[in-house]
Design an enzyme around this catalytic site. Structure first.
Site, PDB file in Angstrom:
ATOM      1  N   THR A  12       0.818  -1.223   0.000  1.00  0.00           N
ATOM      2  CA  THR A  12       0.000   0.000   0.000  1.00  0.00           C
ATOM      3  C   THR A  12       0.847   1.266   0.000  1.00  0.00           C
ATOM      4  O   THR A  12       0.470   2.276  -0.599  1.00  0.00           O
ATOM      5  CB  THR A  12      -0.899   0.005   1.263  1.00  0.00           C
ATOM      6  OG1 THR A  12      -1.695  -1.164   1.222  1.00  0.00           O
ATOM      7  CG2 THR A  12      -1.800   1.218   1.308  1.00  0.00           C
ATOM      8  N   ASP A  56       1.398  -6.511  -4.664  1.00  0.00           N
ATOM      9  CA  ASP A  56       0.652  -6.565  -3.416  1.00  0.00           C
ATOM     10  C   ASP A  56       1.226  -7.777  -2.685  1.00  0.00           C
ATOM     11  O   ASP A  56       1.452  -8.819  -3.301  1.00  0.00           O
ATOM     12  CB  ASP A  56      -0.842  -6.779  -3.723  1.00  0.00           C
ATOM     13  CG  ASP A  56      -1.700  -6.744  -2.468  1.00  0.00           C
ATOM     14  OD1 ASP A  56      -2.540  -5.836  -2.381  1.00  0.00           O
ATOM     15  OD2 ASP A  56      -1.543  -7.623  -1.600  1.00  0.00           O
ATOM     16  N   SER A  57       1.460  -7.654  -1.395  1.00  0.00           N
ATOM     17  CA  SER A  57       2.194  -8.726  -0.712  1.00  0.00           C
ATOM     18  C   SER A  57       1.416 -10.032  -0.620  1.00  0.00           C
ATOM     19  O   SER A  57       1.972 -11.048  -0.211  1.00  0.00           O
ATOM     20  CB  SER A  57       2.659  -8.274   0.672  1.00  0.00           C
ATOM     21  OG  SER A  57       1.578  -8.245   1.578  1.00  0.00           O
TER      22      SER A  57
HETATM   23  N1  ASP Z   1      -2.632  -5.427   0.454  1.00  0.00           N
HETATM   24  C1  ASP Z   1      -1.492  -4.658   0.884  1.00  0.00           C
HETATM   25  C2  ASP Z   1      -0.275  -5.540   0.794  1.00  0.00           C
HETATM   26  O1  ASP Z   1      -0.012  -6.321   1.667  1.00  0.00           O
HETATM   27  C3  ASP Z   1      -1.708  -4.130   2.262  1.00  0.00           C
HETATM   28  C4  ASP Z   1      -0.596  -3.275   2.816  1.00  0.00           C
HETATM   29  O2  ASP Z   1       0.384  -2.958   2.180  1.00  0.00           O
HETATM   30  O3  ASP Z   1      -0.691  -2.877   3.980  1.00  0.00           O
HETATM   31  O4  ASP Z   1       0.449  -5.461  -0.165  1.00  0.00           O
END
Ligand code: ASP
Length: 339
Positions: A12, A56-57
């Protein structure tokens, strides 16, 4: 002047809302830099490595962990510390995996990210990023203050393999209830010196071979024997079993027989608790005594993230299931407390 390598994997922190669909999508690192002119003012040299594919992780995987470990090894002598920008969803898995892959680590590897994109007005990204860099370059008597794989988020520094994502909507995204925080930032940046691991005086060893032949068995009252059988007979070498309380399971004979059959066939079963706080104590209750007797490994107070990645790491190092079981129960990187 200190030198820091920032590795940008995605998350994010580096996303922007698509003006039409409103979906959050990754942006490149130059656009991140544009949002933090303060980076120029830091008293250190910053090198940046941006992954070709920004993710995105939720799309993280062991191949990328190997790539990350390789990047750290390749730049290890040149820089004083590393900051890894990573999505928070699976950050604790990546931090845990890297803690096992990087043996004898003597430099900081600080993961951070954010809950709001760096371009958002109320973003938490700037503080997270700036303080993560501060920590990565922090030294005392010419030695790194935090020679560990850590997560820095919302004013707190956690040991990576002790933490988990606990909240998806607050800035306070992480917790590590079974181990004290390693530093806290406020008006001052305070380090908990006695809780930080000190490295042995030996060269860094990178282990890049993680084996994902792991299944997970999460127990609940009324679990169907067919489900247990299917999981235990999956073509994998290790099973992480999430049990009740202090490591307890049903004492039903069918269940114990299935576990014993899996162990006898060469599989390793690791017992960790569904409780987020506290530890597994095999043999404390009747409902865990048999587990100990048939050779289930005691996961003590390990997080799920540490348990899964440690299993992958040990399966990549060793063929003998007895040796894997033995080392699962040993504190290798500060991931568990033997009680
Ligand atoms: N969906 C995002 C990710 O893990 C959430 C974040 O970065 O906090 O890449």
């Amino acid at each position: 002047m200190s030198q820091i390598l920032i590795i940008y994997t995605g998350g994010t922190i580096g996303m922007m809302s698509d003006p039409i669909t409103k979906v959050l999508k990754p942006i490149n690192f130059e656009q991140i830099m544009d949002n933090v002119p303060e980076l120029e003012k830091l008293n250190c040299k910053i090198k940046v490595h941006s992954f070709e594919e920004i993710i995105d992780s939720s799309n993280m995987n062991p191949e990328i962990w190997s790539e990350l470990a390789g990047l750290i090894e390749a730049n290890y002598d040149e820089v004083d510390g590393f900051v890894i920008l990573h999505g928070s969803d699976t950050m604790a898995y990546t931090a845990s995996a890297l803690s096992f892959m990087l043996e004898n680590l003597a430099k900081p590897v600080i993961f951070t990210g954010s809950q709001l994109p760096i371009s958002a007005i109320r973003t938490d990204a700037k503080e997270n990023l700036m303080t993560a860099i501060e920590i990565a370059k922090s030294k005392k008597n010419d030695r790194a203050r935090v020679p560990e794989v850590c997560i820095y988020f919302d004013y707190k520094l956690f040991r990576g393999n002790r933490s988990f994502k606990y909240n998806s909507s607050k800035f306070e995204a992480f917790r590590s209830p079974n181990y004290p925080i390693l530093a806290e930032s406020g008006v001052h940046l305070r380090f908990s010196v006695n809780d930080i691991r000190q490295p042995v005086d030996a060269p860094l060893i990178k282990h890049k071979n993680l084996v994902n032949e792991v299944a997970v068995l999460k127990l609940y009252p009324g679990i169907n024997p067919k489900v247990v059988e299917a999981i235990l007979s999956a073509d994998v070498r290790g099973i992480v079993m999430e049990t009740f309380g202090a490591g307890n399971t049903t004492t039903d004979q069918w269940f114990i027989d299935l576990l014993k059959g899996a162990i006898d066939s060469g599989k390793v079963i690791l017992d960790i608790s569904q409780c987020k706080v506290g530890t597994v104590e095999l043999g404390r209750y009747e409902t865990s005594k048999q587990l100990k007797d048939i050779g289930v490994a005691n996961g003590y107070d390990m997080t799920f993230e540490a348990a899964v990645t440690k299993m992958m790491y040990l399966l990549g190092q060793l063929d003998d299931p007895k040796e894997v079981k033995r080392l699962l129960e040993v504190d290798l990187r500060g991931e568990l407390t033997v009680s």
